[in-house]
Design a protein around this motif. Structure first.
Motif, short mmCIF file in Angstrom:
data_model
loop_
_atom_site.label_atom_id
_atom_site.label_comp_id
_atom_site.label_asym_id
_atom_site.label_seq_id
_atom_site.Cartn_x
_atom_site.Cartn_y
_atom_site.Cartn_z
N ARG A 46 13.57 -8.28 -17.41
CA ARG A 46 14.27 -9.13 -16.42
C ARG A 46 14.95 -8.28 -15.33
O ARG A 46 15.36 -8.80 -14.29
N ASP A 47 15.05 -6.97 -15.58
CA ASP A 47 15.62 -6.06 -14.57
C ASP A 47 14.54 -5.44 -13.68
O ASP A 47 14.85 -4.65 -12.79
N TRP A 48 13.28 -5.76 -13.93
CA TRP A 48 12.20 -5.15 -13.16
C TRP A 48 12.15 -5.69 -11.74
O TRP A 48 12.69 -6.75 -11.44
N ARG A 49 11.45 -4.93 -10.88
CA ARG A 49 11.38 -5.31 -9.48
C ARG A 49 10.38 -6.43 -9.24
O ARG A 49 9.46 -6.65 -10.01
N LEU A 50 10.61 -7.13 -8.14
CA LEU A 50 9.82 -8.31 -7.80
C LEU A 50 8.48 -7.93 -7.18
O LEU A 50 8.42 -7.14 -6.24
N LEU A 67 7.26 -10.12 -11.93
CA LEU A 67 7.95 -8.83 -11.92
C LEU A 67 7.03 -7.75 -12.48
O LEU A 67 6.12 -8.04 -13.25
#
Lengths: 177, 177
Positions: A46-50, A67
């Motif tokens: 959930r912290d990964w980049r879009l 992501l």
């Protein structure tokens, strides 16, 4: 007196360990692997980049974010295909619901936002050209919001569709700049 | 001979500097600040974590991703309001277009993806309770995809709408879990 102090400290340390263990286990429940491909939910995804967003109407009626882990983002931005082994792409879907709050301010029904989680909340694809050679180098998984993997019958539908996207290493999503 | 070597090294070093400067300036053009609030595009914002997504129909007809800096993400996840000074939230919008590729595979017209960038491509809000005291502690900016800020007349429309969202420190977007 000294012995009691040492004892108290020991008890305090043990209590600390117990609390830590309880917190840790609450945040990281034993993860059930998805069938066929043996994929679990990637920690911290959930912290990964879009990579991009999408909207599916019809029966799905959801709104999505896609992501990628660092390897995925690098490959997308450098436009390097095929994706290297270790690439992981996750797709989060939420039921697409009207925002009454926004619509009131816009003065018309036009605004849609994420609602609750559908059964197909989280999808994960993992690139491993050896392990997943039979499915174009990709493993597929789906989880609901409680982390429960979708059944085998769901996952057998993935590759037949994905393989149509030959020009982009079987990945639907394009990078949204 | 020694003197020539030193000279050659000096020339090589200067050439290196020149190339570096050229590359740097190409990647970071002089940024024009938005009117009223003096906000520039936050460096690296496209690498920030995802807060949520949204879809606007009607005249906007776009699909959006809302990203936040670390302070924003922390405040959202801990449900701590008001947002602390230094919070920055960016909203990227793309024209929402049908994906013919996806629709062919789904067998029906249901799939929408990001297309080109509308004039309202990037919006930025910055929390600074002192500097922006007159607008509820928030500064507002909008940029097109070339980094050109929107005119003053556009930005004066921001606060009148945002202030309606009293319960969430004037921020429309909720965190999508």
């Amino acid at each position: 007196m000294k012995r009691i102090t040492i004892l108290l400290i020991a008890v305090a340390v043990l209590a600390g360990f117990a609390i830590f263990a309880a917190i840790t286990s609450r945040h990281a429940p034993a993860q059930e692997a998805a069938p066929i491909f043996g994929i679990t939910i990637p920690p911290g995804y959930r912290d990964w980049r879009l990579i991009s967003v999408a909207r599916e109407e019809g029966n799905l009626n959801d709104i999505r974010a896609i992501l990628g882990n660092d390897m995925a983002i690098k490959a997308y931005r450098e436009e390097k295909l095929p994706f290297p082994d270790g690439t992981i792409i996750t797709r989060i879907a939420w039921n697409c619901v009207p925002s009454e709050e926004n619509n009131k301010l816009f003065g018309r029904p036009q605004s849609f936002v994420p609602g609750s989680a559908p059964d197909w909340y989280l999808q994960v694809i993992v690139k491993d050209s050896k392990r997943y050679a039979a499915t174009g180098g990709w493993g597929f998984a789906q989880f609901n919001i409680d982390g429960k993997p979708a059944a085998e019958a769901v996952l057998t539908n993935c590759f037949p569709c994905h393989q149509a996207i030959k020009a982009r290493d079987k990945v639907f999503t394009r990078y949204a700049p």
